[in-house]
Every structure is written in C-alpha cells, then in structure tokens.
Design a protein around this motif. Structure first.
Motif, PDB file in Angstrom:
ATOM      1  N   UNK A  68     -32.082 -11.208 -14.532  1.00 46.02           N
ATOM      2  CA  UNK A  68     -32.985 -11.416 -14.139  1.00 46.02           C
ATOM      3  C   UNK A  68     -34.401 -12.552 -14.472  1.00 46.02           C
ATOM      4  N   UNK A  69     -34.503 -11.058 -15.884  1.00 49.27           N
ATOM      5  CA  UNK A  69     -35.802 -12.038 -16.693  1.00 49.27           C
ATOM      6  C   UNK A  69     -35.138 -13.262 -16.654  1.00 49.27           C
ATOM      7  N   UNK A  70     -33.865 -13.911 -17.971  1.00 52.16           N
ATOM      8  CA  UNK A  70     -33.454 -14.584 -18.573  1.00 52.16           C
ATOM      9  C   UNK A  70     -33.851 -15.986 -17.430  1.00 52.16           C
ATOM     10  N   UNK A  71     -33.292 -15.417 -16.579  1.00 51.02           N
ATOM     11  CA  UNK A  71     -33.020 -16.899 -15.023  1.00 51.02           C
ATOM     12  C   UNK A  71     -34.614 -17.145 -14.970  1.00 51.02           C
ATOM     13  N   UNK A 110     -35.068 -20.973 -15.132  1.00 55.00           N
ATOM     14  CA  UNK A 110     -35.753 -22.050 -14.209  1.00 55.00           C
ATOM     15  C   UNK A 110     -37.454 -22.375 -14.025  1.00 55.00           C
ATOM     16  N   UNK A 111     -38.037 -21.077 -15.420  1.00 58.29           N
ATOM     17  CA  UNK A 111     -39.562 -21.790 -15.034  1.00 58.29           C
ATOM     18  C   UNK A 111     -39.816 -22.844 -15.856  1.00 58.29           C
ATOM     19  N   UNK A 112     -39.230 -23.370 -16.760  1.00 62.44           N
ATOM     20  CA  UNK A 112     -39.299 -24.565 -17.415  1.00 62.44           C
ATOM     21  C   UNK A 112     -39.098 -25.608 -16.606  1.00 62.44           C
ATOM     22  N   UNK A 123     -27.347 -18.358  -6.323  1.00 64.28           N
ATOM     23  CA  UNK A 123     -28.194 -18.066  -6.289  1.00 64.28           C
ATOM     24  C   UNK A 123     -28.651 -19.045  -5.763  1.00 64.28           C
ATOM     25  N   UNK A 124     -29.459 -19.046  -4.797  1.00 66.11           N
ATOM     26  CA  UNK A 124     -30.617 -20.432  -4.806  1.00 66.11           C
ATOM     27  C   UNK A 124     -31.598 -19.982  -5.078  1.00 66.11           C
ATOM     28  N   UNK A 125     -32.792 -21.142  -5.264  1.00 68.11           N
ATOM     29  CA  UNK A 125     -33.848 -21.533  -6.049  1.00 68.11           C
ATOM     30  C   UNK A 125     -35.248 -21.958  -5.105  1.00 68.11           C
ATOM     31  N   UNK A 126     -35.814 -21.965  -5.617  1.00 67.22           N
ATOM     32  CA  UNK A 126     -37.026 -23.051  -5.127  1.00 67.22           C
ATOM     33  C   UNK A 126     -38.364 -23.590  -5.905  1.00 67.22           C
ATOM     34  N   UNK A 127     -39.102 -24.043  -5.580  1.00 67.08           N
ATOM     35  CA  UNK A 127     -40.166 -24.546  -6.535  1.00 67.08           C
ATOM     36  C   UNK A 127     -41.839 -23.461  -5.683  1.00 67.08           C
ATOM     37  N   UNK A 128     -42.042 -23.386  -7.584  1.00 77.33           N
ATOM     38  CA  UNK A 128     -42.983 -22.233  -7.933  1.00 77.33           C
ATOM     39  C   UNK A 128     -43.899 -22.726  -6.752  1.00 77.33           C
TER      40      UNK A 128
END
Length: 185
Positions: A82-85, A89-91, A180-185
């Motif tokens: 999860x850290x690598x993901x 994603x953070x970039x 997996x779903x993601x969203x803007x920070x």
C-alpha cells in the motif's frame, strides 16, 4: 520453514494444484505487517508457506485509469505494498479511497493482505471502501481457477464470494490482483 517464492501465475497455479491433490494446505505471507505473519506457520510438515514476489509485486504493471463512469480506478497486483501504491498515486495528486487509514508507512501491508484483513482504522474506515474488484485463485471442482469478483456483480454467488474474501483472512482463496478506487487528495 522458509517460504517458497512464487513469481508467476503459472507457478502459483501449480503449487495450489499440487497441494490440493496432496491434501495439503498453503499459507500466503506478505510484507510482514499482518498479525497472521506472526503465527506459527504449520503444526505439521504437509503445508506450504508461500510468498508472492516478482510478477505479483511489480509496480510497472499498474494500470492507472482516471476516466470511468463512477470511479477513478487503479489495477494492482496482490504483492504490491500500500505504501508503494500511495507514493505512486501521490505523484498525481491522488490517494486510495479508504478514509484516514495511514498508507504512508513504509513497511505497509500488501494489497492482498489489506483485502484479506479488511484493514481498518480506529474511526471505522476500512480498506473495503477502495476495493472495486478482486481476482481470486482457488480450487473449484478439483481445478485451479481464477475468478474475477466485482463489487457490482448481480449474481448472488459472486457477491457472496466477494464479500467473504474481504476480511476473510485468506479462507476463500489467494488474492492475485485487485481494482481499487482512488480520489484526488
């Protein structure tokens, strides 16, 4: 007992078929973050301890999709942490959709482990909020199969297997990959 290092889908299928035919058992270990990894592996010599690496943790395989009807999704393999993901994603200014669960810890859970445990925080947020679908390897009618389980599948049996896999501590099979779903920070 040292784990067998599994680096391909075919290797994994072969090991699962061998253990099924030999009436044995398998325990998958991940990054070492799970309570399960601290348990005694087996009480006898018939079991196999396996670790998914190589193909299963290769970050170059990420499929980053930003335009779907309801979700932004990322397809990942079960051995990725999860850290690598999180870092990946953070970039792009994004984060997984799982509330305040801290994914910035370097020795974090693997995707497979987070799903199998349904990783959660003290506020009631859980990792299942991020899981859109799972590819699950298991034995059905004596044959090793990989079944794609989707949160939105209308077939009752598939829904039950999907729900049972999340938080099921690996009792339904081996998680190979997930969307997996993601969203803007």
């Amino acid at each position: 007992m040292d784990p067998l290092i599994i680096t391909s889908i075919d290797d994994l299928k072969n090991i699962v078929q061998e253990t099924y035919d030999g009436n044995s058992n398998i325990r998958v270990i991940g990054s070492g973050s799970s309570r399960n990894d601290f348990l005694k592996p087996f009480s006898d010599d018939t079991g196999k301890l396996i670790k998914l690496e190589g193909y299963f943790s290769d970050m170059s395989s990420i499929d980053y999709i930003t335009e779907t009807i309801n979700y932004h999704t990322i397809t990942v393999r079960a051995g990725m942490t999860l850290y690598d993901i999180h870092v990946w994603l953070e970039q792009y200014g994004d984060q997984l959709t799982c509330g305040s669960i801290d994914l910035s810890v370097e020795n974090s859970h693997t995707v497979g482990g987070a799903i199998a445990q349904n990783l959660s925080d003290i506020f009631g947020n859980s990792f299942d909020q991020s899981v859109i679908s799972i590819d699950l390897l298991y034995v059905e009618n004596g044959e090793v199969v990989i079944k794609h389980l989707n949160r939105f599948d209308e077939q009752f049996a598939s829904q039950e297997l999907f729900k049972s896999t999340i938080g099921g501590m690996g009792m339904t099979g081996i998680i190979v990959s997930a969307i997996l779903s993601f969203e803007p920070i």
